[in-house]
Every structure is written in C-alpha cells, then in structure tokens.
Design a protein around this motif. Structure first.
Motif: not given
Length: 321
Positions: A40-42, A47-48, A85-88, A92-97
């Motif tokens: 998630e951090e990476a 994206l940044t 969730q993402c199979p690839h 888990r419950s990643f608050p990307l926005s």
C-alpha cells in the motif's frame, strides 16, 4: 489556464496516466513500471510520483489540474474511496483515495479499473451510443464493467462487475481471490499458459522450443505468431481459449440479458485468433432466439481507455463535466 483532470490506470505490470482536457483530449501521457512496488505504501508513492510528473507536464501545456481519477483492480468502493481486496496485490481495506489526496493536495476519486475503461469506451470509443453493454477486459486476469441505461451499475456496495471471479468449475484450480475455478483462470494470459501446459509432454516441449520461451514467459503474441505460421498446437490453444471466452460471455448474457459486449485488455490485440471460437461457443450456450442479437466488438481506445475513463469519472464526481 484550462481546467483538466489527471486519469490513471493502475495495472498489475504498469501504471499509466495522462492529463485530460474537458473535451477528452489527452494532453500528456506517462507510464511507470510497477515492479516490486506492490505494498500500500509503495503504491501511494508510485502514484504520487506519476501525478507530480503529469502535473509538471500540464503546467508546461498551460493546463490546471483540478482532480485526479484512479482506476484500480479489485473490489473498489467508488463512494468510500477504499479498495477492499485485490487478488493481484496484498491490499486489505486500503484507503487509497484519502492517502493519495493527503500526498498530492488534490481531490482523488477512485473506481474499479474496468469501470473506468467502460466509461472511457462509452464516452470516446467503441461503445459510444450504447445504453446497455458489458465491458470485459482480458489480460493477466479478467475485469468487468456493466453500463445500464447509460450509467455504470455498481451494485449494492459499489463492488459489482467482478466477472473474472464467477465460477466455471467449483472443483477447478485455486484462484488468488480465495476461491477456485474462476473464469479468469481459463480465459486470461494465465489461462493460455494453462491450456499449453495441459498438452502432452512431447507436444509441450516442441511448442516451447518453437516459441523460444519457457512456459512462464510464453506470451500471447508468441502463440499468435506460431498460429499465423500454421502451427496446429498453437491454433488449438486459441480455439480452446476462445471457447472459454464464449462460455463466460454466454453466462453473462443469460444472467443479465445484456446483448452488447466490448472486449478490451491486452488480449484484445490478438482478437482475431480467438473471437471465432468465442462466437461459436457463445451460440451453443444461449437461447437460439437470442444468439443472433449478441454483439461482441473490440474496444477502440487501447491503453488510453482507462486513463480517459478515470479522468471523466473523477471530473463528474468533482462536479465537472
């Protein structure tokens, strides 16, 4: 300065982005390899980096960025801005926005990548004028987006369209989603390799020798080239693959009654090798009165579809076009 949106298509291998004008003009494009940056951090850092580069490009073009849209794989809640969730990816419950918005200082809107591709094709590509259609992308896996009445249909919690994970065979091989026998295990790049691997040992060895590749490195383009050269095994691989495409689409027709399908993703580039078998198998698995009305057409925007769709989706939610 003209107000623009950044649209990003985050895939399993590459992350593509672009600056998109209000009329859908793609003013700048960039791409970054994902590589090992899968946490998630990476991903937020990746994206940044892409957004900052595109923002610099937009300034040089006299454009002002007002919003960012990201199309991402997996179970994406558009309203909550969360990837559950993402199979690839190990999310888990990643608050990307929220996390990305904090980093770049712009509103960030996210949605499922196939939904964004569907919106791009509806606005600017092969699905213009289609009020009801399925967008199905075939690549590393299978993505799906459903447009009904001219609008994306997201289901009760915004997680609809995961067609790659409806079950073809409950006793089939395990899938990264946690289930087994999912459609994307049979009608994807992995599915092609699976079909090849299931040939007898001597035939497999001969095919890989011709391709000059190991099984794990075998590409659809290489199998397509061998088929063009008349290799009977390669041609059978495409016939078997096309049959699995047709079986899945037949199920979607029977379930939803939607009769128009736009086919995208990386495997759309070798469309001519499998579409005939897909049509034949589709016809065998739906009502004969419906079969002649089903339309399968190739997506028209290529890699730009997800970028354009993500930008349009974000601008709409931000109160724009």
């Amino acid at each position: 300065m003209d107000a623009c949106a950044i649209g990003i298509d985050l895939g399993g291998t590459n992350c593509r982005g672009g600056v998109v004008g209000a009329d859908g003009t793609l003013l700048a494009q960039r791409a970054l390899a994902v590589g090992n940056r899968r946490s998630e951090e990476a991903i937020v850092a990746l994206l940044t980096e892409l957004i900052e580069a595109l923002s610099s490009d937009s300034g040089a073009n006299g454009a002002s960025i007002t919003v960012v849209g990201v199309g991402a794989p997996g179970l994406v809640s558009h309203e909550e801005g969360v990837i559950y969730q993402c199979p690839h990816y190990p999310w888990r419950s990643f608050p990307l926005s929220r996390l990305l918005q904090e980093r770049v200082g712009l509103p960030v809107v996210i949605d499922n990548d196939a939904n964004c591709i569907a919106l791009g094709e509806a606005r600017y590509g092969a699905a213009r004028g289609d009020r009801n259609f399925w967008m199905v992308t075939f690549g590393t896996g299978i993505g799906g987006g459903l447009v009904h009445g001219g609008e994306l249909w997201r289901g009760d919690r915004g997680l609809a369209g995961e067609v790659g994970h409806f079950v073809i065979d409950k006793n089939g091989p395990p899938c990264e989603c946690g289930g087994a026998g999912c459609w994307e295990l049979y009608a994807s790049i992995r599915g092609i390799r699976r079909i090849v691997a299931e040939t007898d040992t001597a035939t497999l060895a001969a095919l890989l020798a011709k391709a000059g590749e190991t099984l794990n490195a075998l590409t659809p383009e290489r199998v397509a080239r061998l088929a063009d050269e008349g290799d009977p095994v390669a041609r059978k691989v495409w016939a078997d693959f096309g049959a699995m495409v047709g079986v899945g689409i037949a199920s979607l027709v029977n379930i939803t009654g939607i009769e128009t399908f736009v086919i995208g993703g990386g495997l759309a580039a070798v469309w001519n090798h499998f579409i005939g078998a897909a049509r034949t198998t589709l016809t065998e698995h739906i009502y004969s009165t419906i079969a002649p009305r089903v339309v399968m057409k190739r997506a028209g925007l290529g890699d730009a579809a997800g970028i354009l769709g993500a930008a349009a989706m974000a601008a709409r939610k931000d109160g724009g076009r």
